[in-house]
Write a protein that holds these residues in place. Structure first.
Motif, PDB file in Angstrom:
ATOM      1  N   PRO A 177       0.804  -1.228   0.000  1.00  0.00           N
ATOM      2  CA  PRO A 177       0.000   0.000   0.000  1.00  0.00           C
ATOM      3  C   PRO A 177       0.837   1.278   0.000  1.00  0.00           C
ATOM      4  O   PRO A 177       0.421   2.281  -0.594  1.00  0.00           O
ATOM      5  CB  PRO A 177      -0.817  -0.124   1.295  1.00  0.00           C
ATOM      6  CG  PRO A 177      -0.840  -1.584   1.600  1.00  0.00           C
ATOM      7  CD  PRO A 177       0.465  -2.126   1.111  1.00  0.00           C
ATOM      8  N   ALA A 178       1.999   1.249   0.651  1.00  0.00           N
ATOM      9  CA  ALA A 178       2.836   2.458   0.683  1.00  0.00           C
ATOM     10  C   ALA A 178       3.307   2.834  -0.713  1.00  0.00           C
ATOM     11  O   ALA A 178       3.379   4.022  -1.064  1.00  0.00           O
ATOM     12  CB  ALA A 178       4.036   2.238   1.603  1.00  0.00           C
ATOM     13  N   LEU A 179       3.638   1.848  -1.531  1.00  0.00           N
ATOM     14  CA  LEU A 179       4.064   2.122  -2.902  1.00  0.00           C
ATOM     15  C   LEU A 179       2.890   2.605  -3.744  1.00  0.00           C
ATOM     16  O   LEU A 179       3.044   3.478  -4.611  1.00  0.00           O
ATOM     17  CB  LEU A 179       4.681   0.857  -3.514  1.00  0.00           C
ATOM     18  CG  LEU A 179       5.313   1.004  -4.900  1.00  0.00           C
ATOM     19  CD1 LEU A 179       6.351   2.112  -4.910  1.00  0.00           C
ATOM     20  CD2 LEU A 179       5.937  -0.317  -5.336  1.00  0.00           C
ATOM     21  N   ALA A 180       1.704   2.054  -3.487  1.00  0.00           N
ATOM     22  CA  ALA A 180       0.506   2.532  -4.182  1.00  0.00           C
ATOM     23  C   ALA A 180       0.231   3.987  -3.829  1.00  0.00           C
ATOM     24  O   ALA A 180      -0.121   4.792  -4.706  1.00  0.00           O
ATOM     25  CB  ALA A 180      -0.686   1.653  -3.810  1.00  0.00           C
ATOM     26  N   ARG A 181       0.396   4.331  -2.559  1.00  0.00           N
ATOM     27  CA  ARG A 181       0.198   5.723  -2.153  1.00  0.00           C
ATOM     28  C   ARG A 181       1.200   6.644  -2.830  1.00  0.00           C
ATOM     29  O   ARG A 181       0.885   7.772  -3.222  1.00  0.00           O
ATOM     30  CB  ARG A 181       0.327   5.824  -0.629  1.00  0.00           C
ATOM     31  CG  ARG A 181       0.070   7.231  -0.091  1.00  0.00           C
ATOM     32  CD  ARG A 181       0.192   7.292   1.421  1.00  0.00           C
ATOM     33  NE  ARG A 181       1.545   6.992   1.851  1.00  0.00           N
ATOM     34  CZ  ARG A 181       1.870   5.962   2.609  1.00  0.00           C
ATOM     35  NH1 ARG A 181       0.943   5.104   2.998  1.00  0.00           N
ATOM     36  NH2 ARG A 181       3.123   5.756   2.983  1.00  0.00           N
ATOM     37  N   GLU A 182       2.422   6.158  -2.982  1.00  0.00           N
ATOM     38  CA  GLU A 182       3.446   6.953  -3.660  1.00  0.00           C
ATOM     39  C   GLU A 182       3.052   7.231  -5.109  1.00  0.00           C
ATOM     40  O   GLU A 182       3.250   8.331  -5.631  1.00  0.00           O
ATOM     41  CB  GLU A 182       4.776   6.200  -3.616  1.00  0.00           C
ATOM     42  CG  GLU A 182       5.984   7.081  -3.746  1.00  0.00           C
ATOM     43  CD  GLU A 182       6.374   7.698  -2.427  1.00  0.00           C
ATOM     44  OE1 GLU A 182       7.367   8.427  -2.402  1.00  0.00           O
ATOM     45  OE2 GLU A 182       5.690   7.479  -1.417  1.00  0.00           O
ATOM     46  N   SER A 183       2.496   6.235  -5.770  1.00  0.00           N
ATOM     47  CA  SER A 183       2.033   6.411  -7.153  1.00  0.00           C
ATOM     48  C   SER A 183       0.919   7.439  -7.210  1.00  0.00           C
ATOM     49  O   SER A 183       0.870   8.276  -8.123  1.00  0.00           O
ATOM     50  CB  SER A 183       1.554   5.066  -7.718  1.00  0.00           C
ATOM     51  OG  SER A 183       2.573   4.094  -7.680  1.00  0.00           O
ATOM     52  N   ALA A 184       0.003   7.369  -6.241  1.00  0.00           N
ATOM     53  CA  ALA A 184      -1.099   8.334  -6.205  1.00  0.00           C
ATOM     54  C   ALA A 184      -0.589   9.744  -5.928  1.00  0.00           C
ATOM     55  O   ALA A 184      -1.130  10.729  -6.449  1.00  0.00           O
ATOM     56  CB  ALA A 184      -2.109   7.915  -5.134  1.00  0.00           C
ATOM     57  N   TRP A 185       0.478   9.847  -5.105  1.00  0.00           N
ATOM     58  CA  TRP A 185       1.071  11.164  -4.843  1.00  0.00           C
ATOM     59  C   TRP A 185       1.623  11.794  -6.119  1.00  0.00           C
ATOM     60  O   TRP A 185       1.404  12.979  -6.396  1.00  0.00           O
ATOM     61  CB  TRP A 185       2.177  11.011  -3.791  1.00  0.00           C
ATOM     62  CG  TRP A 185       3.093  12.194  -3.700  1.00  0.00           C
ATOM     63  CD1 TRP A 185       2.775  13.451  -3.296  1.00  0.00           C
ATOM     64  CD2 TRP A 185       4.486  12.221  -4.054  1.00  0.00           C
ATOM     65  NE1 TRP A 185       3.885  14.262  -3.358  1.00  0.00           N
ATOM     66  CE2 TRP A 185       4.946  13.542  -3.822  1.00  0.00           C
ATOM     67  CE3 TRP A 185       5.383  11.263  -4.511  1.00  0.00           C
ATOM     68  CZ2 TRP A 185       6.263  13.909  -4.052  1.00  0.00           C
ATOM     69  CZ3 TRP A 185       6.689  11.646  -4.735  1.00  0.00           C
ATOM     70  CH2 TRP A 185       7.122  12.946  -4.508  1.00  0.00           C
ATOM     71  N   VAL A 186       2.334  11.010  -6.912  1.00  0.00           N
ATOM     72  CA  VAL A 186       2.873  11.529  -8.176  1.00  0.00           C
ATOM     73  C   VAL A 186       1.729  11.910  -9.113  1.00  0.00           C
ATOM     74  O   VAL A 186       1.786  12.933  -9.799  1.00  0.00           O
ATOM     75  CB  VAL A 186       3.803  10.498  -8.846  1.00  0.00           C
ATOM     76  CG1 VAL A 186       4.361  11.055 -10.147  1.00  0.00           C
ATOM     77  CG2 VAL A 186       4.943  10.117  -7.908  1.00  0.00           C
TER      78      VAL A 186
END
Length: 507
Positions: free
Chosen positions: A354-363
């Motif tokens: 989930p942390a990597l998914a959140r990072e993608s959403a941030w970008v």
């Protein structure tokens, strides 16, 4: 520091504390970087021989004496057994206690340097192994003891032996995080030009390129990096060579790419003003590699450490989008495949990381905040419905997705009607019931823009029980949430007043 605090949100100013958001993201960044250290990506690295076990069986026939003092005396005498004693000494120096004993012996490091600069090839290699073992020591006093060897290690970076060059690089990378004195000396001795020359001359040797990336990343994470190191790196040929490693071609290798991508991340979040051309090149190269990696992940390949490369690539793109004032940075990512790749990575990792998914959403948020072009791309590629379906996910993912949706609604009023047609109203009814106040506040902001776009949206929301939902906030909530709910009730739902602006007024 990773500047995730630069996240942009231009759909009106919400009532939540931006400083609180920044503090939360800084704490998350600290945890992420600690996790990276635990996985041996930043911490010291020990380079072992592939045939270590076989050599140990042979070499141990020369000496059974593991006492470092005795071995130090023995290696000072010529003879056929010297190589074996050196090998055994290297094994003994894996013990932290033995490392301290060794450096306390008079001229111990200088004895190794003498053998390192001698004519016997095997003795040179084994003495370098001994220095490498010392560099891996957990004791901070060991690194300064190795300082006399650094000029020779830098000189040998221009050698032809891959193994020798690798050992020199990893030894250098291990010793300077422990000592300010060592770092100052290495900078004065020209480690930045040496690394630039090494990666330039060995650009087709991926093992050496990875070692250069590791050593440089260690330098870029030191506390004085932004003041003393990064300006030297930006003035050298290192950035262009780092970018070249990220080109997805037949020479592409994951290990070197991971190290070089982290180096670029440390450069882009350093606070230094990157030149527009370099910033554009970084964004373009990282964006195209994300497209390639997204295709690989979409085919079911999520193993092998791909996420360790995706992390720094996302941070490079996201930081440059939020910090750069150059239109070139935005223009170089007009390829709609990049936006599609971010959505693909978001969906692929939302369950397992989930942390990597959140990072993608941030970008993705930084994309849509930067330009209406990217908002239109999301709508045209029909990617918004899949984003709306992810709103039930917590851990900051739904917050970032709400920001993306808010950016879309804010950039173009006509998009609000389409968002409602995608089913966003019913999803907002669900997010408004969540416990996280930031989620509720963002949901109210988006709802404001949707309701202001036309009477049909208002009618649809009323059918979903919207009035009673907002009345609950009006009577049971406090602060910004209550003010927003009251405003929506009085100006859009109960009075049916027309669109009256882009921002929710604050008392």
């Amino acid at each position: 520091m990773w500047r995730l605090s630069r996240v942009r949100y231009k759909a009106g100013r919400a009532g939540y504390s931006l400083e609180e958001f920044r503090l939360k993201r800084r704490e998350q960044e600290k945890a992420l970087r600690q996790a990276r250290r635990d996985r041996e990506l930043v911490s010291k690295r020990l380079l072992l021989d592939e045939d270590d076990g076989q050599q140990e069986a042979i070499m141990d026939t020369y000496s059974d004496d593991k006492d470092v003092v005795s071995l130090l005396h023995k290696i000072q005498h010529r003879g056929p057994e010297r190589e074996g004693h050196l090998y055994t000494l290297g094994k003994s120096l894996r013990d932290p206690a033995s490392q301290l004993v060794f450096i306390k012996q008079e001229n111990s490091v200088h004895v190794l340097i003498g053998l390192l600069t001698g004519t016997n090839t095997q003795c040179r290699l084994q003495s370098l192994h001994c220095l490498h073992e010392l560099s891996h020591s957990p004791h901070p006093s060991v690194a300064p003891a190795c300082l006399p060897a650094t000029p020779y290690l830098l000189t040998y970076l221009s050698g032809q032996s891959t193994r020798f060059t690798e050992l020199c690089l990893y030894t250098l990378g291990n010793i300077f995080p422990d000592s300010d004195v060592v770092r100052e000396k290495l900078l004065a001795q020209g480690i930045i030009p040496a690394l630039a020359s090494c990666i330039e001359n060995q650009r087709h040797n991926m093992a050496v390129v990875e070692a250069v990336g590791f050593t440089l990343s260690q330098l870029l994470q030191t506390k004085e990096a932004s003041r003393k190191i990064i300006p030297l790196v930006l003035a050298s040929s290192l950035p262009s060579n780092l970018l070249a490693v990220l080109t997805p071609n037949q020479n592409f290798a994951l290990g070197p790419a991971i190290e070089c991508a982290w180096c670029l991340h440390y450069l882009t979040c350093s606070g230094e003003d990157l030149q527009a051309v370099l910033a554009s090149d970084v964004v373009l190269q990282c964006g195209m590699l994300l497209v390639s990696l997204s295709d690989t992940v979409a085919q079911g390949n999520k193993e092998g450490g791909l996420e360790l490369l995706i992390w720094p690539l996302l941070r490079c793109v996201g930081n440059l989008l939020s910090s750069s004032t150059s239109d070139e940075v935005c223009a170089c990512l007009s390829d709609e495949r990049v936006v599609a790749a971010l959505c693909g990575l978001l969906q692929a990792y939302i369950q397992i990381q989930p942390a990597l998914a959140r990072e993608s959403a941030w970008v993705l948020n930084n994309f849509t905040a930067r330009s209406s072009l990217f908002c239109s791309t999301l709508m045209r590629l029909n990617l918004v419905p899949s984003l709306i379906q992810l709103l039930p996910f917590s851990q900051g993912i739904n917050t970032m997705i709400l920001r993306v949706l808010a950016n879309i609604a804010h950039k173009k009023r006509e998009s609000c009607v389409e968002l409602a047609e995608f089913g966003l109203l019913s999803s907002l009814s669900a997010t408004l019931k969540m416990a996280a106040q930031e989620v509720v506040t963002l949901s109210l902001d988006i709802l404001f823009m949707l309701l202001a776009s036309g009477s049909q949206v208002v009618e649809d929301f009323v059918k979903l029980g919207g009035i009673s939902l907002l009345e609950t906030f009006h009577y049971c909530s406090e602060g910004d949430v209550r003010r927003r709910a009251t405003y929506l009730l009085e100006h859009h739902l109960l009075t049916g007043s027309p669109y009256s602006g882009n921002c929710i007024p604050h008392s």
